[in-house]
Design a protein around this motif. Sequence first.
Motif, PDB file in Angstrom:
ATOM      1  N   ASP A  55     -49.483  73.851  26.625  1.00 40.50           N
ATOM      2  CA  ASP A  55     -48.533  74.791  27.228  1.00 40.50           C
ATOM      3  C   ASP A  55     -47.974  75.744  26.183  1.00 40.50           C
ATOM      4  O   ASP A  55     -47.855  76.947  26.431  1.00 40.50           O
ATOM      5  N   LEU A  56     -47.619  75.203  25.027  1.00 38.51           N
ATOM      6  CA  LEU A  56     -47.044  76.041  23.976  1.00 38.51           C
ATOM      7  C   LEU A  56     -48.070  77.050  23.466  1.00 38.51           C
ATOM      8  O   LEU A  56     -47.741  78.216  23.232  1.00 38.51           O
ATOM      9  N   ALA A  57     -49.319  76.633  23.331  1.00 40.90           N
ATOM     10  CA  ALA A  57     -50.372  77.553  22.888  1.00 40.90           C
ATOM     11  C   ALA A  57     -50.559  78.680  23.895  1.00 40.90           C
ATOM     12  O   ALA A  57     -50.697  79.856  23.519  1.00 40.90           O
ATOM     13  N   GLY A  58     -50.550  78.351  25.190  1.00 39.31           N
ATOM     14  CA  GLY A  58     -50.675  79.376  26.224  1.00 39.31           C
ATOM     15  C   GLY A  58     -49.510  80.341  26.197  1.00 39.31           C
ATOM     16  O   GLY A  58     -49.687  81.560  26.350  1.00 39.31           O
ATOM     17  N   PHE A  59     -48.317  79.798  25.966  1.00 33.59           N
ATOM     18  CA  PHE A  59     -47.125  80.646  25.877  1.00 33.59           C
ATOM     19  C   PHE A  59     -47.205  81.585  24.679  1.00 33.59           C
ATOM     20  O   PHE A  59     -46.914  82.779  24.793  1.00 33.59           O
ATOM     21  N   VAL A  60     -47.618  81.056  23.531  1.00 32.54           N
ATOM     22  CA  VAL A  60     -47.716  81.879  22.316  1.00 32.54           C
ATOM     23  C   VAL A  60     -48.724  83.002  22.535  1.00 32.54           C
ATOM     24  O   VAL A  60     -48.446  84.175  22.238  1.00 32.54           O
ATOM     25  N   LEU A  61     -49.899  82.667  23.065  1.00 30.92           N
ATOM     26  CA  LEU A  61     -50.928  83.684  23.263  1.00 30.92           C
ATOM     27  C   LEU A  61     -50.469  84.751  24.260  1.00 30.92           C
ATOM     28  O   LEU A  61     -50.589  85.958  23.990  1.00 30.92           O
ATOM     29  N   SER A  62     -49.939  84.327  25.403  1.00 28.07           N
ATOM     30  CA  SER A  62     -49.507  85.287  26.427  1.00 28.07           C
ATOM     31  C   SER A  62     -48.373  86.169  25.915  1.00 28.07           C
ATOM     32  O   SER A  62     -48.366  87.386  26.157  1.00 28.07           O
ATOM     33  N   SER A  63     -47.439  85.576  25.217  1.00 31.32           N
ATOM     34  CA  SER A  63     -46.304  86.344  24.697  1.00 31.32           C
ATOM     35  C   SER A  63     -46.744  87.327  23.623  1.00 31.32           C
ATOM     36  O   SER A  63     -46.270  88.468  23.575  1.00 31.32           O
ATOM     37  N   LEU A  64     -47.655  86.884  22.769  1.00 30.04           N
ATOM     38  CA  LEU A  64     -48.149  87.763  21.712  1.00 30.04           C
ATOM     39  C   LEU A  64     -48.906  88.944  22.308  1.00 30.04           C
ATOM     40  O   LEU A  64     -48.704  90.098  21.915  1.00 30.04           O
ATOM     41  N   GLN A  65     -49.779  88.683  23.285  1.00 28.41           N
ATOM     42  CA  GLN A  65     -50.522  89.765  23.923  1.00 28.41           C
ATOM     43  C   GLN A  65     -49.581  90.720  24.653  1.00 28.41           C
ATOM     44  O   GLN A  65     -49.771  91.945  24.615  1.00 28.41           O
ATOM     45  N   GLY A  66     -48.565  90.174  25.298  1.00 28.93           N
ATOM     46  CA  GLY A  66     -47.581  91.027  25.967  1.00 28.93           C
ATOM     47  C   GLY A  66     -46.832  91.896  24.976  1.00 28.93           C
ATOM     48  O   GLY A  66     -46.607  93.090  25.221  1.00 28.93           O
ATOM     49  N   ALA A  67     -46.475  91.315  23.836  1.00 27.32           N
ATOM     50  CA  ALA A  67     -45.774  92.081  22.795  1.00 27.32           C
ATOM     51  C   ALA A  67     -46.657  93.195  22.261  1.00 27.32           C
ATOM     52  O   ALA A  67     -46.189  94.311  22.005  1.00 27.32           O
ATOM     53  N   PHE A  68     -47.957  92.920  22.117  1.00 25.91           N
ATOM     54  CA  PHE A  68     -48.877  93.959  21.648  1.00 25.91           C
ATOM     55  C   PHE A  68     -48.947  95.121  22.638  1.00 25.91           C
ATOM     56  O   PHE A  68     -48.989  96.289  22.241  1.00 25.91           O
ATOM     57  N   LEU A  69     -48.996  94.807  23.937  1.00 29.92           N
ATOM     58  CA  LEU A  69     -49.072  95.876  24.944  1.00 29.92           C
ATOM     59  C   LEU A  69     -47.804  96.728  24.959  1.00 29.92           C
ATOM     60  O   LEU A  69     -47.866  97.959  25.017  1.00 29.92           O
ATOM     61  N   VAL A  70     -46.641  96.080  24.875  1.00 30.99           N
ATOM     62  CA  VAL A  70     -45.383  96.834  24.861  1.00 30.99           C
ATOM     63  C   VAL A  70     -45.286  97.664  23.581  1.00 30.99           C
ATOM     64  O   VAL A  70     -44.858  98.817  23.600  1.00 30.99           O
ATOM     65  N   ALA A  71     -45.721  97.079  22.455  1.00 33.35           N
ATOM     66  CA  ALA A  71     -45.704  97.808  21.186  1.00 33.35           C
ATOM     67  C   ALA A  71     -46.610  99.029  21.244  1.00 33.35           C
ATOM     68  O   ALA A  71     -46.288 100.092  20.697  1.00 33.35           O
ATOM     69  N   LYS A  72     -47.742  98.889  21.928  1.00 33.63           N
ATOM     70  CA  LYS A  72     -48.666 100.017  22.056  1.00 33.63           C
ATOM     71  C   LYS A  72     -48.017 101.155  22.832  1.00 33.63           C
ATOM     72  O   LYS A  72     -48.100 102.318  22.447  1.00 33.63           O
ATOM     73  N   VAL A  73     -47.362 100.829  23.943  1.00 36.76           N
ATOM     74  CA  VAL A  73     -46.713 101.849  24.765  1.00 36.76           C
ATOM     75  C   VAL A  73     -45.579 102.520  23.997  1.00 36.76           C
ATOM     76  O   VAL A  73     -45.421 103.746  24.024  1.00 36.76           O
ATOM     77  N   ARG A  74     -44.804 101.716  23.279  1.00 36.15           N
ATOM     78  CA  ARG A  74     -43.660 102.261  22.541  1.00 36.15           C
ATOM     79  C   ARG A  74     -44.051 102.876  21.198  1.00 36.15           C
ATOM     80  O   ARG A  74     -43.245 103.542  20.568  1.00 36.15           O
ATOM     81  N   ARG A  75     -45.280 102.575  20.775  1.00 34.17           N
ATOM     82  CA  ARG A  75     -45.743 103.014  19.455  1.00 34.17           C
ATOM     83  C   ARG A  75     -44.781 102.565  18.367  1.00 34.17           C
ATOM     84  O   ARG A  75     -44.379 103.314  17.481  1.00 34.17           O
ATOM     85  N   SER A  76     -44.441 101.307  18.491  1.00 33.29           N
ATOM     86  CA  SER A  76     -43.481 100.703  17.568  1.00 33.29           C
ATOM     87  C   SER A  76     -43.815  99.225  17.407  1.00 33.29           C
ATOM     88  O   SER A  76     -44.162  98.563  18.389  1.00 33.29           O
ATOM     89  N   PRO A  77     -43.677  98.679  16.197  1.00 32.28           N
ATOM     90  CA  PRO A  77     -43.938  97.257  15.992  1.00 32.28           C
ATOM     91  C   PRO A  77     -42.790  96.353  16.449  1.00 32.28           C
ATOM     92  O   PRO A  77     -42.916  95.137  16.422  1.00 32.28           O
TER      93      PRO A  77
END
Length: 198
Positions: free
Chosen positions: A155-177
């Motif tokens: 469960d924790l691995a799934g959470f880490v992966l999903s959260s990381l991918q979500g953060a990457f998508l939001v970072a891409k839209v915002r063009r900010s890390p």
Amino acid sequence: MNKLNNRERLLMEGARVVHRHGLSATSVRDIATAAGVPLGSFSNHFPSKDAFGLEVLERYRSRSEAEARETLLNNQLRPLDRLYSYINSTHEFLSQNQMRDGCLCGNISAEANEHSDEIVDRVVRAFADDERSIAYCLRAAVEAGELPPETDVEDLAGFVLSSLQGAFLVAKVRRSPEPVNRFKRVLYAWLGAAGSES
């Protein structure tokens, strides 16, 4: 030799265009133009755009899989240090160009309805591989006493992966890390607190 060169140019330059604009938004003409080769050269080397996309994905994944071997699956390193190294190195790689490109697998998953089953299945397998590698690392952290024994590593691995991918998508839209930095702050603080209780 010229055909091999054109093929490599199509893959190298075409991958940049696909990564920046998405596979569905990129035409064969865009790929050939970026590579500086005649349009007909594309069909000489790839039977379809999907076949090209699959090869681009394989090349992209080879870097990701090497990163996982050096970090998450590296038994010579302390388990949680492996996880931090994996997240930080992936973040550094994607921080090039102000996060504008994002993760190729994440980008393709965001436009999944526009792709063939073969493309989607390849991305699903990529995410499953990443999740297994993260779970392997977290299991080692439990065994080393860095996380509580009752930790559900899957469960924790799934959470880490999903959260990381979500953060990457939001970072891409915002063009900010910053979305990725926030994810790291929250995750690392939680893991540190969980480790102190184990």
